[in-house]
Write an enzyme that holds these catalytic residues in place. Structure first.
Site, PDB file in Angstrom:
ATOM      1  N   TYR A  10       6.606  -2.491  13.897  1.00 56.60           N
ATOM      2  CA  TYR A  10       8.423  -1.507  12.926  1.00 56.60           C
ATOM      3  C   TYR A  10       8.586  -3.172  13.186  1.00 56.60           C
ATOM      4  O   TYR A  10       9.520  -4.143  13.698  1.00 56.60           O
ATOM      5  CB  TYR A  10       8.627  -1.274  14.899  1.00 56.60           C
ATOM      6  CG  TYR A  10       8.280  -0.472  14.887  1.00 56.60           C
ATOM      7  CD1 TYR A  10       7.896   1.157  13.878  1.00 56.60           C
ATOM      8  CD2 TYR A  10       8.425   0.210  16.289  1.00 56.60           C
ATOM      9  CE1 TYR A  10       7.194   1.956  14.418  1.00 56.60           C
ATOM     10  CE2 TYR A  10       7.753   1.825  16.472  1.00 56.60           C
ATOM     11  CZ  TYR A  10       7.637   2.766  16.078  1.00 56.60           C
ATOM     12  OH  TYR A  10       6.493   3.733  16.056  1.00 56.60           O
TER      13      TYR A  10
ATOM     14  N   SER B 260       0.792  -1.545  -0.719  1.00 59.28           N
ATOM     15  CA  SER B 260      -0.153  -0.356  -0.258  1.00 59.28           C
ATOM     16  C   SER B 260       0.692   1.081  -0.378  1.00 59.28           C
ATOM     17  O   SER B 260       0.445   2.178  -0.798  1.00 59.28           O
ATOM     18  CB  SER B 260      -0.482  -0.012   1.648  1.00 59.28           C
ATOM     19  OG  SER B 260       0.092   0.419   2.834  1.00 59.28           O
TER      20      SER B 260
END
Length: 528
Positions: free
Chosen positions: A470, A106
């Site tokens: 992360y 995305s």
């Protein structure tokens, strides 16, 4: 052309560029024929599939590669850039039929490049860059946003409709909402409203069989899983319905900096004990940096105490005087602004910049980088901090971002979504190191891994928790041969999801038993 416009077009022709390459084989031709035959909407002016011989292939592939570590990694066989949900359905059906893995991109911000890199070939990228329509419904305090939209585009569209609504997500405007929402997503107002994933009302997903599902048809187990469990393990999430949240007409920011010589350690010790207990309208995080202590080049650590307060400056000053007077925040440290101006501020822009800067999709910098994460549940001792500061000063391009928890985050159950890092956490640490030359990669990887090892006594344990967004492959990887066991995947899965990992594996086994949607850290399936 937006997907909203495309849905109103009649069925036209489909164009694949370029012509067959000399290395194409019958499987590749069959895939493209399969793809074309499954389309419901197409237009001869749209290029949907790019092969390695296309003149645009490299520019499309590299457009949202945010980490230069992966520029020279394995390349996809095809890049599919859908404009309509049927294009995604065709890509999934045909990739599965011809045993081609898929990567779903995305915004391209996956820290380990898993949205566009694969150790297993052949693979395809489904790049959602053209699926980015946004529909704001102020009356119902909600919005629909496509997964290919960026946070900057979302914030801009909200601000165009209202000055008193916002959304609790991240501060980097080029991050794609698809990855951020599916991994949790936190930002400057998450102590007030929770994560982005906590404010998702509905979603549309293409599953392993090419079916288009919404919350009702996918069921509550899958809807639970994609709100923090990582969407790419379960399908291709096309769009999200989100709850807009009220923001006041005036918010206040400040940035107070302290070096070690100015008592940074003392102020940080106090911050550790109060930041998670502050009023939920007050977000006060800390960013570390290496600075010059004097003209002779001696290094020091500079801590930036940066605040966003949902309200006027007078109320903020009263709260700071009551809870953290040692920081000595004064009126001239503070700036009042609108919420959307605070978005500009935290993104590194000037509050005087036009809001259109939020629409720029290119990253602000192209860098080599590595990141890791931790959660702190007890204040780090002075001894621990002294060792931390010394290690940070070894690398001028090192940085810590320390984000306080508490507020709404402590009120939501650990199992409400797959994101489990709620009550009991004082703050989260993001460690980052950046560099400019690929020849320095191994040196910097060794350094940050050493820093992470040093921090083990001072952070959460059993498991040592980590944040999925992360991404960190140092925590463990799946086997390449598609038979990763639950026990093996638990080495990283429990760190990201704690006890929610077991439920994620259960949901994955139900909806994708053949493990088609997989990557180096995708949710595994149980043996049949």
């Amino acid at each position: 052309m937006s997907s909203a416009i495309l849905k109103n077009l009649p069925l036209l022709f489909f164009l694949i560029l370029p012509v067959w390459s000399s290395t194409s084989n019958s499987t590749h031709e069959s895939f493209l024929q399969c793809f074309s035959s499954h389309l419901q909407y197409s237009n001869s002016s749209l290029e949907l599939v790019f092969t390695k011989n296309s003149s645009a292939y490299s520019s499309i592939l590299n457009f949202t590669i945010r980490n230069l570590r992966f520029v020279n990694s394995s390349k996809p066989q095809f890049i599919i850039t859908p404009f309509h949900e049927s294009h995604v359905q065709a890509a999934v059906i045909c990739s599965k039929k011809y045993d081609m893995q898929v990567r779903i991109r995305s915004g391209g911000h996956d820290y380990e490049g898993l949205s566009y890199v694969s150790d297993v070939v052949p693979f395809n990228i489904i790049d959602l860059v053209n699926l980015r329509s946004i529909s704001i419904d102020i009356e119902n305090k909600s919005a629909w946003v496509d997964s290919g939209a960026t946070l900057g585009e979302l914030y801009y569209n909200i601000a165009e409709k209202s000055k008193v609504y916002g959304f609790p997500a991240g501060s980097c405007p080029t991050v794609g909402v698809g990855g951020l929402f599916s991994g949790g997503g936190f930002g400057t107002i998450f102590r007030k409203y929770g994560l982005a994933a906590d404010n998702v009302l509905d979603a549309k997903i293409v599953d392993v069989n090419g079916r288009l599902l919404n919350r009702t048809s996918m069921g509550e187990d899958l809807f639970w899983a994609i709100r923090g469990g990582g969407g790419s393990s379960f399908g291709v999430i096309l769009s999200w319905q989100i709850r807009l949240v009220p923001v006041p007409p005036v918010v206040t920011t400040f940035n107070v900096q302290k070096t070690l010589e100015q008592g940074a350690t003392k102020h940080f010790q106090k911050w550790q004990t109060v930041a998670n207990k502050l009023h939920e309208d007050l977000f006060l995080h800390v960013v570390s940096g290496v600075a010059n202590a004097d003209s002779n080049g001696r290094k020091t650590i500079r801590l930036s105490f940066t605040c966003l307060f949902l309200g006027p400056v007078e109320k903020l000053l009263a709260l700071m005087q009551d809870s953290f007077p040692e920081l000595a925040v004064e009126r001239n440290n503070c700036t009042e602004m609108s919420w959307i101006e605070s978005v500009l501020y935290y993104a590194g822009f000037s509050t005087r910049d036009p809001l259109e800067v939020l629409l720029h999709r290119r990253p602000l910098t192209d860098i080599f980088m590595k990141a890791k994460s931790d959660y702190v549940q007890e204040p780090i001792s002075n001894t621990g901090l002294e060792g931390l500061w010394q290690r940070l000063m070894e690398k001028e391009q090192s940085q810590l971002i320390l984000s306080p928890y508490g507020g709404k985050m402590s009120q939501i159950s650990d199992s409400e979504t797959p994101f489990p890092h709620r009550f009991g956490n004082l703050y989260q640490i993001q460690y980052t190191i950046t560099w400019d030359d690929d020849k320095e990669t191994q040196e910097h990887l060794r350094w940050i891994r050493g820093l992470y090892a040093y921090m083990a006594p001072y952070v959460s344990k059993s498991p040592r928790e980590a944040y999925l967004n992360y991404r960190d492959l140092d925590l463990g990887e799946n086997n390449k041969n598609n038979n990763t066991s639950y026990a093996q995947a638990s080495t990283w899965g429990l760190k990201y999801f704690k006890n929610n990992f077991k439920r994620l594996v259960y949901v994955k086994t139900l909806i994708d038993p053949s493990n088609f949607f997989k990557n180096e850290q995708s949710i595994p399936v149980l043996p049949s």
